[in-house]
Design a protein around this motif. Structure first.
Motif, short mmCIF file in Angstrom:
data_model
loop_
_atom_site.label_atom_id
_atom_site.label_comp_id
_atom_site.label_asym_id
_atom_site.label_seq_id
_atom_site.Cartn_x
_atom_site.Cartn_y
_atom_site.Cartn_z
N GLY A 91 0.81 -1.22 0.00
CA GLY A 91 0.00 0.00 0.00
C GLY A 91 0.84 1.27 0.00
N ASP A 128 -10.73 7.02 -10.00
CA ASP A 128 -10.65 5.62 -9.58
C ASP A 128 -10.22 5.48 -8.12
OD1 ASP A 128 -11.10 4.23 -12.24
OD2 ASP A 128 -9.51 5.65 -12.72
N ILE A 129 -9.38 6.44 -7.69
CA ILE A 129 -8.89 6.48 -6.32
C ILE A 129 -8.96 7.95 -5.90
CG2 ILE A 129 -6.83 6.16 -4.84
CD1 ILE A 129 -5.89 3.99 -6.77
N ARG A 185 -12.94 8.41 3.88
CA ARG A 185 -13.14 6.96 4.03
C ARG A 185 -14.62 6.63 4.22
NH1 ARG A 185 -11.08 3.15 2.02
NH2 ARG A 185 -13.11 3.58 1.16
N ASP A 238 -16.66 4.30 -1.14
CA ASP A 238 -16.08 2.96 -1.09
C ASP A 238 -14.89 2.83 -2.04
OD1 ASP A 238 -17.78 1.98 0.85
OD2 ASP A 238 -19.35 1.51 -0.59
N LEU A 239 -14.54 3.91 -2.74
CA LEU A 239 -13.32 3.86 -3.55
C LEU A 239 -12.11 3.77 -2.63
CD1 LEU A 239 -13.80 6.69 -6.23
CD2 LEU A 239 -14.21 4.24 -6.47
N PRO A 240 -10.98 3.29 -3.14
CA PRO A 240 -9.76 3.33 -2.33
C PRO A 240 -9.43 4.78 -1.97
CG PRO A 240 -9.45 1.98 -4.32
CD PRO A 240 -10.77 2.67 -4.46
N ALA A 299 -6.41 7.31 -0.70
CA ALA A 299 -4.97 7.46 -0.55
C ALA A 299 -4.66 8.75 0.21
CB ALA A 299 -4.31 7.51 -1.93
N HIS A 319 -2.82 5.61 8.16
CA HIS A 319 -3.53 4.39 7.79
C HIS A 319 -4.77 4.21 8.66
CE1 HIS A 319 -4.18 0.60 6.02
NE2 HIS A 319 -3.50 -0.16 6.86
N SER A 357 -5.74 3.58 2.82
CA SER A 357 -5.14 2.26 2.60
C SER A 357 -3.92 2.37 1.69
CB SER A 357 -6.16 1.30 1.99
OG SER A 357 -6.71 1.85 0.82
N ILE A 358 -3.79 3.51 1.01
CA ILE A 358 -2.64 3.76 0.14
C ILE A 358 -1.94 5.01 0.67
CG2 ILE A 358 -1.93 4.38 -2.22
CD1 ILE A 358 -4.63 3.06 -3.13
#
Ligand code: PBG
Length: 328
Positions: free
Chosen positions: A31, A245-246, A263, A267-269, A271, A305, A310-311
């Motif tokens: 990540g 996308d993120i 967050r 629900d996308l990632p 970063a 984190h 998560s990234i």
């Protein structure tokens, strides 16, 4: 005597093994994303005074550092280019032979699909005035004229082989315009990691040295005001609607609340970018012997984190990935 004698949270802190077992948050090298700088016209890597340990790479040293990052298991690389020549519209950003585009091609040729090759979709390194966009007749950053250049830049980066593009200029509509341009050019597999909430931060100071920024003044007409958290959710919604996308929050450690809100909102990632100034503060305090450097790095990354990213983009990516590997 405690009012609740059977309830003893300290039981789960008794040994390193118990603490490890119950840890809610774990940093995973997969990540972590390493930001990298490639500079045109140098024949040896150059140190960056305000970022000890970080280098402006030559095309060759960039490839070697990328291999090292892949071997450490980092999840991605984010490339920034430092051109030898700049102009008013940042034309080297669009040109196939521009340093960022050749750097992307070098990375992809060297590491292929072993990690995610990302590139900075922004003009500030390429303009002679240092702004993230082109200027109108009054010296203001012209949003829609900038979008046209961003569209061409995204296509050039995708043609060079980038897997993922990170538009960091905070122009309105940048995600939608880049998405459309990429799709129209047949690059529908190239994803966008949107700098959704990017704040006008003093923490970018060392980065400006790293890219030899020509900026005088500030970016407050396009980057967000640190006072505003809710506004970040508006930016986030727009980026998601436009096809991100993120989503990314930047800087990280001073905006943990915004990371948490992001967050919960999607629900996308999600970063977060631990930026140059966050790095420099840790290094400076450690160099003075005022702080336990490795513990602070772990604590900061864990907090970012835990808040919901998560990234994490961090100049410590390789070091931390290697440290985790030794421990595992
Ligand atoms: C601009 C850009 C900046 C950073 C990434 N992209 C600087 C700025 O907005 O002035 C900062 C990264 C860091 O400080 O580590 N395209």
């Amino acid at each position: 005597m405690s009012l609740y004698p059977h309830s003893r949270p300290r039981r789960l802190r008794t040994t390193p093994a118990v603490r490890r077992l119950v840890a809610e948050t774990r940093i995973d090298p997969a990540g972590l994303v390493l930001p990298m700088f490639v500079r045109e016209g140098i024949d040896a890597p150059q140190p960056i005074a305000s970022m000890p340990g970080v280098l402006q790479h030559t095309r060759d040293s960039l490839k070697r550092a990328a291999v090292e990052a892949v071997e450490a298991g980092v999840g991605g690389l984010m490339l920034f280019g430092v051109p030898a020549e700049r102009d008013a519209t940042g034309s080297a950003a669009v040109c196939e032979t521009g340093i960022l585009n050749v750097g992307i091609a070098d990375l992809v040729a060297e590491v292929g699909d072993a990690t995610v090759v990302m590139s900075d979709g922004c003009l500030d390194e390429f303009t002679d005035h240092g702004h993230c966009g082109v200027l109108d007749g009054h010296g203001r950053v012209d949003n829609d004229a900038t979008l046209e250049v961003y569209a061409a830049m995204a296509v050039a980066q995708a043609a060079a082989g980038a897997h993922m593009i990170g538009p960091s200029g905070m122009m309105d509509g940048q995600i939608g315009v880049m998405r459309e341009a990429l799709d129209a050019a047949g690059h529908d597999d190239v994803s966008l990691i949107a700098y959704s909430a990017k704040y006008a931060s003093a923490l970018y100071g060392p980065f400006r040295e790293a890219v030899d920024s020509q900026l005088k003044g500030d970016r407050r007409t396009y980057q967000q005001d640190p006072a505003n958290g809710r506004e970040a959710m508006r930016e986030l919604e727009l980026d998601i609607a436009e096809g991100a996308d993120i989503v990314m929050i930047k800087p990280a450690s001073t905006y943990l609340d915004v990371i948490r809100d992001a967050r919960q909102a999607t629900d996308l990632p999600v970063a977060a970018y631990q930026v140059s100034g966050e790095y420099a503060m840790i290094e400076a305090a450690a160099a003075n012997g005022w702080i336990d450097r490795d513990r602070l790095i772990d604590e900061q990354l864990t907090a970012i984190h835990r808040a919901g990213a998560s990234i994490i983009l961090t100049y410590y990516a390789v070091e931390v990935a290697n440290r985790l590997r030794v421990r595992a």
